[in-house]
Design a protein around this motif. Sequence first.
Motif, PDB file in Angstrom:
ATOM      1  N   CYS A 175       0.611  -0.783   0.222  1.00  0.00           N
ATOM      2  CA  CYS A 175      -0.371   0.252  -0.298  1.00  0.00           C
ATOM      3  C   CYS A 175       1.204   0.982  -0.114  1.00  0.00           C
ATOM      4  O   CYS A 175       2.136   0.811   0.535  1.00  0.00           O
ATOM      5  N   ASP A 176       0.451   1.838  -0.627  1.00  0.00           N
ATOM      6  CA  ASP A 176       1.607   3.042  -0.619  1.00  0.00           C
ATOM      7  C   ASP A 176       0.844   4.092   0.587  1.00  0.00           C
ATOM      8  O   ASP A 176      -0.347   4.907   0.810  1.00  0.00           O
ATOM      9  N   LEU A 177       1.578   4.211   1.662  1.00  0.00           N
ATOM     10  CA  LEU A 177       0.575   4.621   2.577  1.00  0.00           C
ATOM     11  C   LEU A 177       1.673   5.920   2.934  1.00  0.00           C
ATOM     12  O   LEU A 177       0.382   6.231   4.035  1.00  0.00           O
ATOM     13  N   ASN A 178       2.123   6.339   2.363  1.00  0.00           N
ATOM     14  CA  ASN A 178       2.439   8.340   2.587  1.00  0.00           C
ATOM     15  C   ASN A 178       2.582   9.261   1.599  1.00  0.00           C
ATOM     16  O   ASN A 178       3.290  10.078   0.950  1.00  0.00           O
ATOM     17  N   ASP A 179       1.071   8.138   0.796  1.00  0.00           N
ATOM     18  CA  ASP A 179       1.450   9.181  -0.829  1.00  0.00           C
ATOM     19  C   ASP A 179       2.047   9.570  -1.211  1.00  0.00           C
ATOM     20  O   ASP A 179       2.214  10.982  -1.669  1.00  0.00           O
ATOM     21  N   ASP A 180       3.333   8.975  -1.625  1.00  0.00           N
ATOM     22  CA  ASP A 180       4.780   9.238  -2.514  1.00  0.00           C
ATOM     23  C   ASP A 180       4.926   8.343  -3.677  1.00  0.00           C
ATOM     24  O   ASP A 180       5.521   8.036  -5.064  1.00  0.00           O
ATOM     25  N   GLY A 210      13.937  -1.913   6.079  1.00  0.00           N
ATOM     26  CA  GLY A 210      12.471  -1.831   6.426  1.00  0.00           C
ATOM     27  C   GLY A 210      13.216   0.028   6.858  1.00  0.00           C
ATOM     28  O   GLY A 210      14.372   0.621   7.337  1.00  0.00           O
ATOM     29  N   ILE A 211      11.900   0.498   7.397  1.00  0.00           N
ATOM     30  CA  ILE A 211      11.899   1.904   7.514  1.00  0.00           C
ATOM     31  C   ILE A 211      10.795   1.950   8.345  1.00  0.00           C
ATOM     32  O   ILE A 211      11.497   2.920   9.532  1.00  0.00           O
ATOM     33  N   ALA A 212       9.815   1.430   9.024  1.00  0.00           N
ATOM     34  CA  ALA A 212       9.083   1.575  10.420  1.00  0.00           C
ATOM     35  C   ALA A 212       8.748   0.234  10.650  1.00  0.00           C
ATOM     36  O   ALA A 212       8.049  -0.598  10.122  1.00  0.00           O
ATOM     37  N   GLU A 213       8.431   0.323  12.583  1.00  0.00           N
ATOM     38  CA  GLU A 213       7.804  -0.484  13.152  1.00  0.00           C
ATOM     39  C   GLU A 213       7.364  -0.448  14.168  1.00  0.00           C
ATOM     40  O   GLU A 213       7.656   0.214  14.751  1.00  0.00           O
ATOM     41  N   SER A 214       5.799  -1.281  14.415  1.00  0.00           N
ATOM     42  CA  SER A 214       5.346  -1.543  15.017  1.00  0.00           C
ATOM     43  C   SER A 214       6.128  -1.715  16.476  1.00  0.00           C
ATOM     44  O   SER A 214       6.677  -1.988  16.661  1.00  0.00           O
ATOM     45  N   SER A 247      -0.808   4.442   9.651  1.00  0.00           N
ATOM     46  CA  SER A 247      -0.590   4.974   8.163  1.00  0.00           C
ATOM     47  C   SER A 247       1.209   5.473   8.808  1.00  0.00           C
ATOM     48  O   SER A 247       1.317   5.367   9.625  1.00  0.00           O
ATOM     49  N   LEU A 248       1.441   5.849   7.821  1.00  0.00           N
ATOM     50  CA  LEU A 248       3.225   6.504   7.667  1.00  0.00           C
ATOM     51  C   LEU A 248       3.825   7.699   8.229  1.00  0.00           C
ATOM     52  O   LEU A 248       3.006   8.272   6.826  1.00  0.00           O
ATOM     53  N   LYS A 249       3.943   8.610   9.047  1.00  0.00           N
ATOM     54  CA  LYS A 249       4.038   9.615   8.867  1.00  0.00           C
ATOM     55  C   LYS A 249       5.361   9.983   9.223  1.00  0.00           C
ATOM     56  O   LYS A 249       6.450   9.441  10.179  1.00  0.00           O
ATOM     57  N   HIS A 250       6.740  10.284   8.519  1.00  0.00           N
ATOM     58  CA  HIS A 250       7.934  10.667   8.777  1.00  0.00           C
ATOM     59  C   HIS A 250       8.835   9.416   9.074  1.00  0.00           C
ATOM     60  O   HIS A 250       9.048   9.633  10.374  1.00  0.00           O
ATOM     61  N   ASP A 251       8.803   8.758   8.557  1.00  0.00           N
ATOM     62  CA  ASP A 251       9.267   7.050   8.297  1.00  0.00           C
ATOM     63  C   ASP A 251       8.479   6.387   9.834  1.00  0.00           C
ATOM     64  O   ASP A 251       9.409   5.795  10.731  1.00  0.00           O
ATOM     65  N   LYS A 252       7.437   6.737  10.426  1.00  0.00           N
ATOM     66  CA  LYS A 252       7.368   6.557  11.441  1.00  0.00           C
ATOM     67  C   LYS A 252       5.485   5.694  11.654  1.00  0.00           C
ATOM     68  O   LYS A 252       4.532   6.767  10.946  1.00  0.00           O
TER      69      LYS A 252
END
Length: 257
Positions: A175-180, A210-214, A247-252
């Motif tokens: 999914c395109d989580l950060n609209d890029d 990997g760029i972010a994890e919960s 969601s993903l914002k600023h790689d978080k």
Amino acid sequence: MIWQNIADILNLEALEKGKLKCYINRVGLRLSMKKKKWIFVSAFFAITVFACAVNSFLLNVSCGDLDNDDKKEFVMILKRPGDEFGKSLVIVSLQKGSGKRIQMYDMNNLNPWTIHIADVDGDGMKELSVGVYKKTRLDPVMAKRPFLYNWNGKTIYPKWLGSRLSRPFDDYCFCDLNDDSVDELISIELAGNGSKLINVYRWKGFGVEGIAESHTFEDISHIRVTRAERIKAKVKTDDKWRWIGISLKHDKIEIEW
């Protein structure tokens, strides 16, 4: 690989009776009658009939425009009755003026179990991701792995045959989580003590990073892409199951309860 015309498989001409005709067009099965009144049966029905024709069950299916011709392809994994994993990858291409045509690939040695269509590198061309269960040269144990393929309309060819993600994983999607304009890979991964977490990856040259994890959850049973192109996950916290947004914002990663 096998090219076949789905109308030949179904022998739809034999269904023609009087004022009623039944054939396949770009939308699906069409029953045509006088005075231009139409009854449409979904393309999914046609795919299901094809699966029955080759004595297989539909394990997983995805839909998208693989070759930028403004027509969607249906991509599916077929399995034998009683099997856990798939045996074949099938691409149903909607051909202008000639109904549907089918490509079939033998993937019995890969044990495919899921299929996705995504633009992982942002070049405007969709890739095909097949989740497989197998060993690799660099990781010689049986495990789930995300493979990526390109499709040129005639055949598929490997883009990246991923050895593994950061951890063993249960499922994944794109999914395109950060609209890029780039589809990220989102996975359910096994953490310590039996817990699970969500991890997000992006394409980097050759492979994903990997760029972010919960944070961890007691359990995560499902992950899916909504119609609004957002991620929902079913997680267990405090012994209770609930759906959350990812969601993903600023790689978080941000969790929407």
